[in-house]
Design an enzyme around this catalytic site. Structure first.
Site, mmCIF file in Angstrom:
data_model
loop_
_atom_site.group_PDB
_atom_site.id
_atom_site.type_symbol
_atom_site.label_atom_id
_atom_site.label_comp_id
_atom_site.label_asym_id
_atom_site.label_seq_id
_atom_site.Cartn_x
_atom_site.Cartn_y
_atom_site.Cartn_z
ATOM 1 N N HIS A 189 10.559 0.984 1.514
ATOM 2 C CA HIS A 189 10.967 0.664 2.699
ATOM 3 C C HIS A 189 10.877 -0.852 2.638
ATOM 4 O O HIS A 189 12.020 -1.752 2.737
ATOM 5 C CB HIS A 189 10.196 0.830 3.950
ATOM 6 C CG HIS A 189 9.863 2.184 4.380
ATOM 7 N ND1 HIS A 189 9.345 3.036 3.456
ATOM 8 C CD2 HIS A 189 10.412 3.007 5.263
ATOM 9 C CE1 HIS A 189 8.985 4.261 3.945
ATOM 10 N NE2 HIS A 189 9.859 4.204 5.176
ATOM 11 N N GLU A 190 9.905 -1.547 2.055
ATOM 12 C CA GLU A 190 9.861 -2.855 1.709
ATOM 13 C C GLU A 190 10.899 -3.348 0.823
ATOM 14 O O GLU A 190 11.257 -4.565 0.814
ATOM 15 C CB GLU A 190 8.285 -3.199 1.450
ATOM 16 C CG GLU A 190 7.220 -2.878 2.491
ATOM 17 C CD GLU A 190 6.718 -1.584 2.127
ATOM 18 O OE1 GLU A 190 5.622 -1.197 2.253
ATOM 19 O OE2 GLU A 190 7.652 -0.608 1.559
ATOM 20 N N ILE B 290 0.802 -0.981 0.067
ATOM 21 C CA ILE B 290 -0.058 -0.030 -0.262
ATOM 22 C C ILE B 290 0.857 1.259 -0.011
ATOM 23 O O ILE B 290 1.709 1.372 0.828
ATOM 24 C CB ILE B 290 -1.070 0.122 1.221
ATOM 25 C CG1 ILE B 290 -1.787 -1.223 1.381
ATOM 26 C CG2 ILE B 290 -1.988 1.030 1.262
ATOM 27 C CD1 ILE B 290 -2.605 -1.376 0.197
ATOM 28 N N SER C 134 2.068 4.802 0.781
ATOM 29 C CA SER C 134 2.057 5.259 2.463
ATOM 30 C C SER C 134 1.091 6.283 2.324
ATOM 31 O O SER C 134 0.310 6.533 3.206
ATOM 32 C CB SER C 134 3.225 5.583 2.938
ATOM 33 O OG SER C 134 3.928 6.470 2.016
ATOM 34 N N ASP D 176 14.147 8.480 3.903
ATOM 35 C CA ASP D 176 13.654 7.524 4.940
ATOM 36 C C ASP D 176 14.828 7.014 5.863
ATOM 37 O O ASP D 176 15.591 6.436 5.342
ATOM 38 C CB ASP D 176 12.968 6.341 4.289
ATOM 39 C CG ASP D 176 11.892 6.784 3.399
ATOM 40 O OD1 ASP D 176 10.884 7.600 3.862
ATOM 41 O OD2 ASP D 176 11.806 6.495 2.226
ATOM 42 N N ARG E 177 6.643 8.791 9.193
ATOM 43 C CA ARG E 177 6.348 10.012 8.180
ATOM 44 C C ARG E 177 4.760 9.818 8.100
ATOM 45 O O ARG E 177 4.186 8.926 7.784
ATOM 46 C CB ARG E 177 7.181 9.882 7.087
ATOM 47 C CG ARG E 177 6.974 10.995 6.239
ATOM 48 C CD ARG E 177 8.307 11.493 5.476
ATOM 49 N NE ARG E 177 9.059 10.422 4.963
ATOM 50 C CZ ARG E 177 9.088 10.209 3.685
ATOM 51 N NH1 ARG E 177 7.898 10.663 2.965
ATOM 52 N NH2 ARG E 177 9.767 9.123 3.127
ATOM 53 N N GLY E 178 4.216 11.189 8.252
ATOM 54 C CA GLY E 178 2.751 11.270 8.238
ATOM 55 C C GLY E 178 1.925 10.543 9.149
ATOM 56 O O GLY E 178 0.906 10.000 9.098
ATOM 57 N N CYS F 198 12.403 7.871 -0.516
ATOM 58 C CA CYS F 198 11.273 7.504 -1.299
ATOM 59 C C CYS F 198 11.118 7.273 -2.652
ATOM 60 O O CYS F 198 11.972 8.110 -3.404
ATOM 61 C CB CYS F 198 9.922 8.543 -1.206
ATOM 62 S SG CYS F 198 8.627 8.463 -1.805
#
Length: 277
Positions: free
Chosen positions: A224-225, A86, A88, A192, A253-254, A185
């Protein structure tokens, strides 16, 4: 106009978007994991690991039927076998869409999360919700030996797996960690920041080489993943351990932090939050 080069380029990342004031599951933006796994040489049928992505949501709120705000925090657990991750920003906006919506109960909210997220990622999603008055202290430290004090000279800031090598054929079991992980990102280039654990059994990995390799993600653009799966794949390819676990805990973040875990032998992972989280 430049044609998008991947699904991620079509997402809400980097765009000015209004905050939705009412519950809206259509905000969720799935991204196929396979787009990046193609680069690593495997697919869902040949995954070299099992694992999960544990997202922590800190900005959780909705209204009860009387209009009174309810608050808490939650963990969302996505299987690494899910075909989609998903994006982010869409996840953040989706959670924010609950803020002005009335729900009958906490269970009704959790059911919405489970249903919507499972549909978006393509596999059942686990949800744990915590009220603020029942929360426990979860802060901890990474297991193993920290590499960050090594006095190394660094020249590579784009991922360079050729840095990785073993010291000898001596078989060891060790857990190593670093807080120097930084990537960017995939779409916006925003930094990140994270901490990472490498636990393995096999020929001893050169510590200086491993730290240089992890630092080489510093100017690399990937989610990240995807970064964690790349670390796992590169170590398996260049160092060939018999057993390997890689997991990272990223800063939020967020209102969300993302913590990917990948292993070819472990099923249970430590979920203690770090001081920067």
């Amino acid at each position: 106009m430049t044609k998008p080069t991947s699904t991620a380029d079509k997402s809400l990342l980097g765009q000015t978007t209004p905050y939705c004031q009412a519950y809206d599951p259509t905000i969720l933006f799935p991204i196929p994991r396979q787009e990046k796994r193609d680069e690593l040489g495997f697919d869902l049928k040949t995954l070299p690991f099992t694992g999960e992505d544990v997202w922590t949501g800190y900005e959780i709120s909705w209204l009860n039927l009387k209009g009174k705000p309810q608050v808490g925090w939650a963990e969302f657990v996505f299987s690494a076998e899910a075909p989609n991750l998903i994006e982010s920003k869409s996840f953040k906006l989706y959670l924010n869409s609950f803020n002005g919506t009335r729900f009958e109960s906490e269970d009704a909210v959790i059911a919405c999360w489970q249903n919507d997220l499972s549909q978006a990622c393509g596999k059942p999603v686990g949800v744990r919700f915590y009220r603020l008055d029942e929360s426990i202290v979860l802060q901890g430290n990474l297991p193993g030996h920290c590499l960050d004090a090594l006095d190394i000279e660094v020249e590579d800031y784009q991922v360079n797996p050729d840095l990785l090598h073993t010291d000898s054929d001596q078989i060891v079991s060790e857990t190593l960690n670093s807080h120097l992980l930084k990537s960017n990102c995939l779409v916006t280039g925003q930094p990140d920041w994270g901490s990472i654990v490498v636990r393995y059994e096999g020929a001893q990995i050169n510590h200086e080489a491993l730290l240089k390799y992890l630092i080489s993600f510093r100017e690399h653009n990937e989610f990240h993943e995807q970064c964690v799966e790349r670390v796992f794949t590169d170590i398996m390819r260049f160092c060939q351990p018999k057993k390997l676990t890689v997991y990272a805990r990223y800063l939020r973040r967020g209102g969300l932090d993302i913590n990917p875990y990948r292993s070819n032998y472990e099923q249970v992972f430590d979920r203690a939050r770090l001081v920067r989280q």
